[in-house]
Design a protein around this motif. Structure first.
Motif, PDB file in Angstrom:
ATOM      1  N   GLY A 118      36.112  32.822  47.418  1.00 11.89           N
ATOM      2  CA  GLY A 118      36.345  31.512  46.814  1.00 11.89           C
ATOM      3  C   GLY A 118      35.485  30.420  47.422  1.00 11.89           C
ATOM      4  N   PHE A 119      35.217  30.519  48.728  1.00 10.53           N
ATOM      5  CA  PHE A 119      34.409  29.524  49.434  1.00 10.53           C
ATOM      6  C   PHE A 119      32.925  29.706  49.140  1.00 10.53           C
ATOM      7  N   GLY A 120      32.569  30.940  48.727  1.00  8.16           N
ATOM      8  CA  GLY A 120      31.184  31.204  48.347  1.00  8.16           C
ATOM      9  C   GLY A 120      30.263  31.575  49.484  1.00  8.16           C
ATOM     10  N   ILE A 121      30.808  32.284  50.508  1.00  6.26           N
ATOM     11  CA  ILE A 121      29.979  32.682  51.640  1.00  6.26           C
ATOM     12  C   ILE A 121      30.269  34.138  51.986  1.00  6.26           C
ATOM     13  N   LYS A 122      29.410  34.708  52.854  1.00  4.41           N
ATOM     14  CA  LYS A 122      29.618  36.051  53.384  1.00  4.41           C
ATOM     15  C   LYS A 122      30.235  35.949  54.780  1.00  4.41           C
ATOM     16  N   ASP A 123      30.714  37.090  55.283  1.00  2.00           N
ATOM     17  CA  ASP A 123      31.422  37.082  56.562  1.00  2.00           C
ATOM     18  C   ASP A 123      30.514  36.768  57.750  1.00  2.00           C
ATOM     19  N   ASP A 124      29.203  36.949  57.568  1.00  2.00           N
ATOM     20  CA  ASP A 124      28.264  36.658  58.655  1.00  2.00           C
ATOM     21  C   ASP A 124      27.582  35.308  58.480  1.00  2.00           C
ATOM     22  N   SER A 125      28.149  34.458  57.634  1.00  2.00           N
ATOM     23  CA  SER A 125      27.519  33.160  57.354  1.00  2.00           C
ATOM     24  C   SER A 125      27.509  32.261  58.599  1.00  2.00           C
ATOM     25  N   PRO A 126      26.417  31.563  58.842  1.00  2.00           N
ATOM     26  CA  PRO A 126      26.352  30.645  59.989  1.00  2.00           C
ATOM     27  C   PRO A 126      27.247  29.415  59.834  1.00  2.00           C
ATOM     28  N   VAL A 127      27.773  29.175  58.643  1.00  2.00           N
ATOM     29  CA  VAL A 127      28.666  28.018  58.486  1.00  2.00           C
ATOM     30  C   VAL A 127      30.024  28.277  59.141  1.00  2.00           C
ATOM     31  N   ILE A 128      30.310  29.530  59.489  1.00  2.00           N
ATOM     32  CA  ILE A 128      31.553  29.845  60.211  1.00  2.00           C
ATOM     33  C   ILE A 128      31.295  29.535  61.690  1.00  2.00           C
ATOM     34  N   ARG A 129      31.896  28.443  62.169  1.00  2.00           N
ATOM     35  CA  ARG A 129      31.646  27.965  63.533  1.00  2.00           C
ATOM     36  C   ARG A 129      32.566  28.613  64.567  1.00  2.00           C
ATOM     37  N   GLY A 130      33.626  29.253  64.087  1.00  2.00           N
ATOM     38  CA  GLY A 130      34.534  29.924  65.009  1.00  2.00           C
ATOM     39  C   GLY A 130      35.606  30.661  64.240  1.00  2.00           C
ATOM     40  N   ARG A 131      36.190  31.668  64.880  1.00  2.00           N
ATOM     41  CA  ARG A 131      37.249  32.449  64.244  1.00  2.00           C
ATOM     42  C   ARG A 131      38.161  33.022  65.326  1.00  2.00           C
ATOM     43  N   ALA A 132      39.398  33.328  64.919  1.00  2.00           N
ATOM     44  CA  ALA A 132      40.359  33.900  65.863  1.00  2.00           C
ATOM     45  C   ALA A 132      41.457  34.612  65.094  1.00  2.00           C
ATOM     46  N   ASN A 133      42.020  35.654  65.702  1.00  6.06           N
ATOM     47  CA  ASN A 133      43.238  36.278  65.190  1.00  6.06           C
ATOM     48  C   ASN A 133      44.441  35.586  65.819  1.00  6.06           C
ATOM     49  N   THR A 134      45.444  35.307  65.016  1.00  2.82           N
ATOM     50  CA  THR A 134      46.591  34.523  65.485  1.00  2.82           C
ATOM     51  C   THR A 134      47.919  35.261  65.370  1.00  2.82           C
ATOM     52  N   ASN A 135      47.923  36.452  64.786  1.00  2.00           N
ATOM     53  CA  ASN A 135      49.160  37.179  64.495  1.00  2.00           C
ATOM     54  C   ASN A 135      50.134  36.358  63.654  1.00  2.00           C
ATOM     55  N   GLY A 136      49.589  35.415  62.888  1.00  2.00           N
ATOM     56  CA  GLY A 136      50.426  34.598  62.015  1.00  2.00           C
ATOM     57  C   GLY A 136      51.345  33.661  62.756  1.00  2.00           C
ATOM     58  N   ASP A 137      51.084  33.376  64.016  1.00  2.00           N
ATOM     59  CA  ASP A 137      51.992  32.621  64.876  1.00  2.00           C
ATOM     60  C   ASP A 137      51.483  31.204  65.125  1.00  2.00           C
ATOM     61  N   ARG A 138      52.389  30.232  65.044  1.00  2.00           N
ATOM     62  CA  ARG A 138      52.010  28.825  65.195  1.00  2.00           C
ATOM     63  C   ARG A 138      51.403  28.539  66.566  1.00  2.00           C
ATOM     64  N   ASN A 139      52.061  28.966  67.623  1.00  2.00           N
ATOM     65  CA  ASN A 139      51.592  28.655  68.974  1.00  2.00           C
ATOM     66  C   ASN A 139      50.246  29.293  69.266  1.00  2.00           C
ATOM     67  N   ARG A 140      50.082  30.543  68.834  1.00  2.00           N
ATOM     68  CA  ARG A 140      48.783  31.204  69.014  1.00  2.00           C
ATOM     69  C   ARG A 140      47.697  30.465  68.255  1.00  2.00           C
ATOM     70  N   ALA A 141      48.042  29.991  67.055  1.00  2.00           N
ATOM     71  CA  ALA A 141      47.059  29.279  66.237  1.00  2.00           C
ATOM     72  C   ALA A 141      46.663  27.957  66.894  1.00  2.00           C
ATOM     73  N   GLN A 142      47.638  27.244  67.441  1.00  2.00           N
ATOM     74  CA  GLN A 142      47.317  25.972  68.092  1.00  2.00           C
ATOM     75  C   GLN A 142      46.405  26.199  69.300  1.00  2.00           C
ATOM     76  N   THR A 143      46.744  27.193  70.112  1.00  2.00           N
ATOM     77  CA  THR A 143      45.917  27.499  71.277  1.00  2.00           C
ATOM     78  C   THR A 143      44.517  27.941  70.865  1.00  2.00           C
ATOM     79  N   ALA A 144      44.431  28.791  69.853  1.00  2.00           N
ATOM     80  CA  ALA A 144      43.129  29.264  69.384  1.00  2.00           C
ATOM     81  C   ALA A 144      42.280  28.111  68.871  1.00  2.00           C
ATOM     82  N   THR A 145      42.898  27.195  68.121  1.00  2.00           N
ATOM     83  CA  THR A 145      42.153  26.052  67.584  1.00  2.00           C
ATOM     84  C   THR A 145      41.683  25.137  68.702  1.00  2.00           C
ATOM     85  N   GLU A 146      42.555  24.907  69.676  1.00  2.00           N
ATOM     86  CA  GLU A 146      42.151  24.082  70.830  1.00  2.00           C
ATOM     87  C   GLU A 146      40.947  24.696  71.537  1.00  2.00           C
TER      88      GLU A 146
END
Length: 346
Positions: free
Chosen positions: A200-228
């Motif tokens: 939908g975004f129109g990019i591939k998984d190796d696109s340089p526009v992806i500045r960062g990524r993380a697995n969060t296990n669907g958890d709020r606290n993990r997501a906040q820490t990963a984003t920080e």
């Protein structure tokens, strides 16, 4: 009087493995229907109550809390008994396998499962089906899909694609600078939503526009820490993909703490009432609503029908998606948060 399916005598089930992570959410002993209308023949001239097992990924995610309540309500309406079990966390395959083994030992007629791992629980599913138990996947398909009798779930690729198309449209002419917050590695839902978002975004998984990524296990606290942690590397971010609303909440908190809320568009998937309110208040731009109550209702109904007639459902049934936002974009059908609050769950 409707013909009733005779349950054949099963072989002695395996003892659940010691040490497996089973979390008993609760056994709901619900009254039998009048005249035995939802009861199952035992072959010995008597009748017994229909018993349905539900195995969710966790007991804490609001999506699964809603699904569990809906399944309990549907079982009660049909005079059935629901045994609800869950893993300790999203991705706890061992816990789900042990839960399946426990339900087989309890001689249930049907099992509804939201598999954390697309392949890890296949052995337990095969054993349940071998013993004459109807097995239905909810929310997440197995791999292969026909490992279960039927699946009632969100089209997760479509949900991800809707999120991706919306977030990209909001950026308009701005070059995208994207963070991707996924769920659990090896999860079919996580992969399908991730791939759908990229489409939908129109990019591939190796696109340089992806500045960062993380697995969060669907958890709020993990997501906040990963984003920080990701924002410590760069604050040149204007868009965030999130696997679900708890993850969107964590990302939103981290982004707000950095003073970046105005520059970043967050999309997500779930459609819980708290999530719709978060869209309304501007914590994130849009959510793609899914319908856990439909999944539970259809799963319970299928087990009840199986015990009455022996008829089994088959194939994949899409239980629906709706894009919810108060800032619609051209070319994408959506509903506003007024509609969302009338149809949300949790």
């Amino acid at each position: 009087m409707a013909h009733r399916h005779t349950v054949r005598k099963r072989s002695r089930p395996r003892r659940p493995r010691q040490g497996a992570a089973v979390l008993l959410v609760g056994t709901l002993l619900l009254g039998a229907a009048a005249c035995g209308g939802s009861q199952d023949s035992t072959g010995g001239g008597g009748t017994r109550k229909v018993t349905i097992g539900l195995v969710t990924k966790t007991e804490t995610n609001p999506f699964f809390v809603t699904m569990r309540k809906a399944a309990a309500d549907a079982a009660k309406k049909n005079g059935a008994e629901l045994i609800a079990l869950a893993g300790r966390f999203d991705g706890d395959n061992e816990g789900q396998v042990a839960a399946m083994e426990s339900l087989i030992a309890r001689d249930v007629q049907g099992i509804l499962i939201t598999p954390s791992n697309t392949t890890g629980v296949l052995g337990a599913i095969a054993e349940a089906r071998r013993q004459g138990i109807l097995v239905i996947a909810l929310d997440s398909a197995t791999d292969p899909e026909d490992a279960v009798d039927a699946t009632y779930a969100t089209d997760n690729f479509k949900a991800g694609r809707l999120q991706g198309a919306y977030v990209r449209a909001v950026l308009a002419d701005r070059p995208p600078e994207l963070i991707m917050l996924d769920g659990t590695q090896g999860s079919s839902v996580s992969q399908q939503r991730h791939d759908g978002f990229l489409r939908g975004f129109g990019i591939k998984d190796d696109s340089p526009v992806i500045r960062g990524r993380a697995n969060t296990n669907g958890d709020r606290n993990r997501a906040q820490t990963a984003t920080e942690n990701l924002l410590q590397r760069t604050t040149d971010v204007n868009s965030v993909y999130t696997i679900n609303e708890p993850v969107a909440d964590g990302a939103s908190a981290a982004i707000a703490a950095r003073g970046l809320t105005r520059q970043v568009t967050i999309g997500t998937i779930d459609g819980g009432c708290d999530g719709v309110r978060a869209v309304r208040s501007g914590h994130y731009a849009a959510t793609v609503m899914q319908f856990p109550v439909r999944m539970a209702d259809r799963g319970v109904a299928a087990v009840i029908e199986f015990t009455k007639s022996g008829r089994k459902p088959s194939g994949f049934t899409d239980t629906g998606t709706e894009l919810i936002t108060d800032k619609p974009v051209q070319g994408l059908a959506s509903q506003n948060t007024d509609w969302g609050l009338q149809h949300c769950w949790g």
